[in-house]
Design a protein around this motif. Sequence first.
Motif, short mmCIF file in Angstrom:
data_model
loop_
_atom_site.label_atom_id
_atom_site.label_comp_id
_atom_site.label_asym_id
_atom_site.label_seq_id
_atom_site.Cartn_x
_atom_site.Cartn_y
_atom_site.Cartn_z
N UNK A 43 6.72 54.98 57.74
CA UNK A 43 7.79 55.83 57.22
C UNK A 43 7.54 56.24 55.77
N UNK A 44 6.26 56.47 55.47
CA UNK A 44 5.82 56.95 54.15
C UNK A 44 6.37 56.06 53.03
N UNK A 45 6.12 54.77 53.17
CA UNK A 45 6.68 53.80 52.23
C UNK A 45 6.22 54.03 50.80
N UNK A 46 4.97 54.45 50.60
CA UNK A 46 4.47 54.67 49.24
C UNK A 46 5.26 55.79 48.56
N UNK A 47 5.57 56.85 49.31
CA UNK A 47 6.36 57.96 48.74
C UNK A 47 7.78 57.50 48.42
N UNK A 48 8.35 56.69 49.29
CA UNK A 48 9.71 56.19 49.05
C UNK A 48 9.75 55.34 47.79
N UNK A 49 8.73 54.50 47.60
CA UNK A 49 8.68 53.67 46.39
C UNK A 49 8.47 54.53 45.15
N UNK A 108 17.67 51.40 57.89
CA UNK A 108 17.59 49.98 57.54
C UNK A 108 16.37 49.67 56.69
N UNK A 109 15.28 50.37 56.98
CA UNK A 109 14.02 50.23 56.23
C UNK A 109 14.26 50.57 54.76
N UNK A 110 14.89 51.72 54.52
CA UNK A 110 15.16 52.18 53.15
C UNK A 110 16.13 51.23 52.44
N UNK A 111 17.13 50.77 53.16
CA UNK A 111 18.12 49.86 52.56
C UNK A 111 17.46 48.59 52.03
N UNK A 112 16.56 48.02 52.84
CA UNK A 112 15.87 46.80 52.41
C UNK A 112 14.96 47.07 51.20
#
Length: 344
Positions: free
Chosen positions: A210-216, A311-315
């Motif tokens: 879910x493009x975690x690097x971009x979210x961070x 839920x991924x983003x919330x954590x």
Amino acid sequence: MNKEKIIGIPKAMLYYTYFPFWCGFFVDLGIEVVLSDNTTKKTVSDGASLVVTETCLPIKVFVGHVLNLINKGVKNIFVPSIQSIAPKIYNCSKIRGLPDLIRNIIKADFNLIEATLDRSEKNMDIEDFAKEIAFQFNIKDDEVIKNAIKAGNIVQNNFNVMVQNGLDFDEALKNARASRVIISPKKESKPISVALVGHGYNIYDKRVCMDIAKKLDDMDVQVYNAYQLTQEQLEGGLNALNTSLYWANQYEMTGCAGHYFQEEKIDGVITVTAFGCGPDSLMLEDIRRKAKNFNKPLLNLTIDEHTGEAGFITRLEAFCDMLYRKKRAKILKDKQKVEELIRR
């Protein structure tokens, strides 16, 4: 277009580790490389429909990418069996058995281009592996194959230099394929930094993670990962956790975590693992136990095809908020200490 000189490579699993080498190797042999499309919801569902439910997400994604290449009309699809990368250093059984898996579950008209690399076998090396591939295209000149191996190593080394200097995976790959080496200018430092620990197929496939690097990045967090480390640093990370190497991709997990646990600039560590992955569960348990010794906050995110983004983003947000508060508290504490010293 001569279909005899085309090879399809699924953008999954070991693509994220070895594709620069494969690309340089095949192109030097005069073989056109065709990649599957980026992972989509359809890729995952197509792959999942052909395997048992308990199969891990990376394998489901890989199967989906093979189907994508077949739907593109690619007849030759590269599915190697990377058994062992060094004596007694093994890949998981699913990676080792990929050709057998694909051969038995996909009933379609295509040629499986497979080869086996098993460095635990006496006298087997990369040249034997390369010859096994080249022979399937009727290329049997030893000198031609050796030159192709050199070309593959150049592309791989150029790629490694760029990602180790902070260039984005896709940008580094694009430049390496074009025989360019571009060193990325140092980015402005961010308030907090995290180490993103996981295999390339779990942290670079934007659909899977879910493009975690971009979210961070959007949360103003600096991200580091295993690909930015040298082999010596990864080996040092293993030693720091007092762990011996058994799995071929253990450097990406245990070695990476061990290195960043020691880095003062790293405020926290995030691991990304696939649900149902046996080797990952063992490595994660080792990382969890050793994290306490380094006083580094640790968050584990487990992914499968049902993982919900909300839920991924919330954590992620909760973890990063905790890191911000912890860092502010440390800054205030250090400031108070300085003021007390001045008053004395």
